[in-house]
Design a protein around this motif. Structure first.
Motif, PDB file in Angstrom:
ATOM      1  N   LYS A   2      -8.200   3.613   0.733  1.00 31.48           N
ATOM      2  CA  LYS A   2      -7.418   2.456   0.306  1.00 31.48           C
ATOM      3  C   LYS A   2      -6.217   2.886  -0.529  1.00 31.48           C
ATOM      4  N   ALA A   3      -6.417   3.916  -1.340  1.00 33.19           N
ATOM      5  CA  ALA A   3      -5.301   4.418  -2.148  1.00 33.19           C
ATOM      6  C   ALA A   3      -4.204   4.991  -1.253  1.00 33.19           C
ATOM      7  N   TYR A   4      -4.588   5.686  -0.200  1.00 33.41           N
ATOM      8  CA  TYR A   4      -3.585   6.236   0.719  1.00 33.41           C
ATOM      9  C   TYR A   4      -2.817   5.120   1.414  1.00 33.41           C
ATOM     10  N   PHE A   5      -3.518   4.062   1.823  1.00 28.56           N
ATOM     11  CA  PHE A   5      -2.837   2.932   2.447  1.00 28.56           C
ATOM     12  C   PHE A   5      -1.898   2.248   1.454  1.00 28.56           C
ATOM     13  N   ALA A   6      -2.322   2.167   0.195  1.00 25.64           N
ATOM     14  CA  ALA A   6      -1.456   1.567  -0.825  1.00 25.64           C
ATOM     15  C   ALA A   6      -0.177   2.379  -0.994  1.00 25.64           C
ATOM     16  N   GLU A   7      -0.297   3.705  -0.989  1.00 25.62           N
ATOM     17  CA  GLU A   7       0.883   4.561  -1.090  1.00 25.62           C
ATOM     18  C   GLU A   7       1.767   4.429   0.151  1.00 25.62           C
ATOM     19  N   PHE A   8       1.142   4.283   1.308  1.00 25.89           N
ATOM     20  CA  PHE A   8       1.897   4.065   2.548  1.00 25.89           C
ATOM     21  C   PHE A   8       2.735   2.795   2.444  1.00 25.89           C
ATOM     22  N   PHE A   9       2.092   1.680   2.089  1.00 19.82           N
ATOM     23  CA  PHE A   9       2.801   0.403   2.055  1.00 19.82           C
ATOM     24  C   PHE A   9       3.839   0.361   0.930  1.00 19.82           C
ATOM     25  N   GLY A  10       3.519   0.983  -0.202  1.00 16.36           N
ATOM     26  CA  GLY A  10       4.480   1.005  -1.292  1.00 16.36           C
ATOM     27  C   GLY A  10       5.737   1.765  -0.934  1.00 16.36           C
ATOM     28  N   LEU A  40      19.623  -2.041  -8.026  1.00 12.26           N
ATOM     29  CA  LEU A  40      18.646  -3.071  -8.381  1.00 12.26           C
ATOM     30  C   LEU A  40      17.589  -3.217  -7.292  1.00 12.26           C
ATOM     31  N   ALA A  41      17.996  -3.111  -6.046  1.00 13.04           N
ATOM     32  CA  ALA A  41      17.038  -3.241  -4.942  1.00 13.04           C
ATOM     33  C   ALA A  41      15.972  -2.158  -5.015  1.00 13.04           C
ATOM     34  N   PHE A  42      16.386  -0.916  -5.259  1.00 16.42           N
ATOM     35  CA  PHE A  42      15.392   0.157  -5.376  1.00 16.42           C
ATOM     36  C   PHE A  42      14.443  -0.110  -6.542  1.00 16.42           C
ATOM     37  N   GLY A  43      14.997  -0.552  -7.671  1.00 15.35           N
ATOM     38  CA  GLY A  43      14.142  -0.857  -8.816  1.00 15.35           C
ATOM     39  C   GLY A  43      13.168  -1.976  -8.525  1.00 15.35           C
ATOM     40  N   LEU A  44      13.624  -2.991  -7.810  1.00  7.92           N
ATOM     41  CA  LEU A  44      12.760  -4.133  -7.499  1.00  7.92           C
ATOM     42  C   LEU A  44      11.640  -3.760  -6.531  1.00  7.92           C
ATOM     43  N   THR A  45      11.913  -2.833  -5.604  1.00 10.61           N
ATOM     44  CA  THR A  45      10.844  -2.431  -4.683  1.00 10.61           C
ATOM     45  C   THR A  45       9.695  -1.779  -5.448  1.00 10.61           C
ATOM     46  N   VAL A  46      10.036  -0.903  -6.382  1.00 13.42           N
ATOM     47  CA  VAL A  46       8.989  -0.232  -7.155  1.00 13.42           C
ATOM     48  C   VAL A  46       8.294  -1.213  -8.090  1.00 13.42           C
ATOM     49  N   LEU A  47       9.062  -2.071  -8.738  1.00 16.56           N
ATOM     50  CA  LEU A  47       8.474  -3.052  -9.656  1.00 16.56           C
ATOM     51  C   LEU A  47       7.470  -3.951  -8.924  1.00 16.56           C
ATOM     52  N   THR A  48       7.879  -4.495  -7.785  1.00 18.66           N
ATOM     53  CA  THR A  48       7.009  -5.439  -7.075  1.00 18.66           C
ATOM     54  C   THR A  48       5.756  -4.763  -6.528  1.00 18.66           C
ATOM     55  N   ALA A  50       4.426  -1.944  -7.577  1.00 21.29           N
ATOM     56  CA  ALA A  50       3.583  -1.441  -8.660  1.00 21.29           C
ATOM     57  C   ALA A  50       2.636  -2.536  -9.140  1.00 21.29           C
ATOM     58  N   TYR A  51       3.138  -3.759  -9.241  1.00 24.19           N
ATOM     59  CA  TYR A  51       2.253  -4.878  -9.590  1.00 24.19           C
ATOM     60  C   TYR A  51       1.279  -5.185  -8.449  1.00 24.19           C
ATOM     61  N   ALA A  52       1.741  -5.018  -7.201  1.00 27.12           N
ATOM     62  CA  ALA A  52       0.916  -5.395  -6.055  1.00 27.12           C
ATOM     63  C   ALA A  52      -0.219  -4.413  -5.794  1.00 27.12           C
ATOM     64  N   VAL A  53       0.063  -3.119  -5.861  1.00 23.86           N
ATOM     65  CA  VAL A  53      -0.953  -2.131  -5.465  1.00 23.86           C
ATOM     66  C   VAL A  53      -1.179  -1.042  -6.511  1.00 23.86           C
ATOM     67  N   GLY A  54      -0.545  -1.179  -7.670  1.00 21.57           N
ATOM     68  CA  GLY A  54      -0.713  -0.166  -8.699  1.00 21.57           C
ATOM     69  C   GLY A  54      -2.159   0.025  -9.121  1.00 21.57           C
ATOM     70  N   HIS A  55      -2.934  -1.053  -9.095  1.00 23.06           N
ATOM     71  CA  HIS A  55      -4.338  -0.966  -9.479  1.00 23.06           C
ATOM     72  C   HIS A  55      -5.184  -0.255  -8.434  1.00 23.06           C
ATOM     73  N   ILE A  56      -4.598  -0.020  -7.256  1.00 20.27           N
ATOM     74  CA  ILE A  56      -5.327   0.649  -6.180  1.00 20.27           C
ATOM     75  C   ILE A  56      -5.030   2.151  -6.159  1.00 20.27           C
ATOM     76  N   HIS A  60       2.494   5.518  -6.990  1.00 23.40           N
ATOM     77  CA  HIS A  60       3.394   6.665  -7.069  1.00 23.40           C
ATOM     78  C   HIS A  60       4.605   6.473  -6.157  1.00 23.40           C
ATOM     79  N   PHE A  61       4.358   6.292  -4.857  1.00 22.32           N
ATOM     80  CA  PHE A  61       5.383   6.054  -3.836  1.00 22.32           C
ATOM     81  C   PHE A  61       6.430   7.175  -3.775  1.00 22.32           C
ATOM     82  N   ASN A  62       6.072   8.360  -4.232  1.00 22.62           N
ATOM     83  CA  ASN A  62       7.072   9.407  -4.396  1.00 22.62           C
ATOM     84  C   ASN A  62       6.351  10.741  -4.600  1.00 22.62           C
ATOM     85  N   PRO A  63       6.550  11.730  -3.724  1.00 26.52           N
ATOM     86  CA  PRO A  63       5.886  13.025  -3.909  1.00 26.52           C
ATOM     87  C   PRO A  63       6.180  13.676  -5.246  1.00 26.52           C
TER      88      PRO A  63
END
Length: 226
Positions: A2-10, A40-48, A50-56, A60-63
């Motif tokens: 599930k964590a890998y899928f969360a990183e994929f979608f993020g 701003l768009a890049f910041g918003l993608t990470v912000l949204t 991170a709230y959506a799947v950060g708990h999973i 990271h979304f970034n090597p």
């Protein structure tokens, strides 16, 4: 898994939203988003996300972030290969969806496709040395922010906001220099659909961000009370 899928979608959302703002919106001056809008768009993608799947997965979304967090002891090294694979694949799929959308315009030409570059492929014409310094320092500061706001003593619930704003600031500074990578998965995704020069210069946008991630982790350890 599930964590890998969360990183994929993020990472999918980061590339689709961030690079999409550059390819689809910033290409039209009358829409008025410019560099600031892309940042701003890049910041918003990470912000949204991170709230959506950060708990999973930890969002990271970034090597470079994954390697930095492992260096700091926040995650175990054995998850690093799987996370990086999920991020690279997610970013590539996001770029693929973006390409399919963008190519629906009759006169579409992929061109640089929001790829990262230096020299003649830098938006401001900056050298390779400038690009390396910029990517290392920006990624290091990103890790300092991430590690700081996710510390056990930091105010709970605000980390995604701070991280998203930090990424926005990083883009505001460095878009003219490299078109802002600080993320090897994002750089790879754009390079797949860009012109051949993007792959030729891609090594910088793997090595410099990862070096920056490690440097940021080490800097945080100097100031942290862990």
């Amino acid at each position: 898994m599930k964590a890998y899928f969360a990183e994929f979608f993020g990472t999918f959302w980061l590339v689709l939203g961030g690079c999409g703002s550059a390819v689809l919106a910033a290409a039209f001056p009358e829409l008025g988003i410019g560099f600031a809008g892309v940042a701003l768009a890049f910041g918003l993608t990470v912000l949204t996300m991170a709230y959506a799947v950060g708990h999973i997965s930890g969002a990271h979304f970034n090597p470079a972030v994954t390697v930095g967090l492992a260096t700091a002891g926040r995650v175990k090294w054995n998850i690093v290969p799987g996370y990086i694979a999920a991020q690279v694949i997610g970013g590539a799929v996001g770029a693929g969806v973006l390409f399919m959308i963008a190519s629906g315009k009759p006169d579409f030409v992929a061109g640089g496709f929001a790829a990262n570059g230096f020299g003649e492929h830098s938006p401001g014409g900056y050298s390779m040395l400038s690009a390396i310094i910029c990517e290392v320092v920006m990624t290091a500061m990103f890790l300092v922010v991430i590690l700081g706001v996710t510390h056990k003593n930091a105010p709970a619930g605000f980390a995604p906001l701070a991280i998203g704003l930090a990424l926005t600031l990083i883009h505001l500074i460095s878009i003219p220099v490299t078109n802002t990578s600080v993320n090897p998965a994002r750089a790879t995704a754009a390079a797949i659909f860009s012109e051949p020069w993007a792959f030729q210069q891609l090594w910088v946008f793997w090595l410099a961000p990862i070096a920056g991630g490690i440097l940021g982790a080490l800097c945080h350890q100097l100031i942290s009370k862990d």
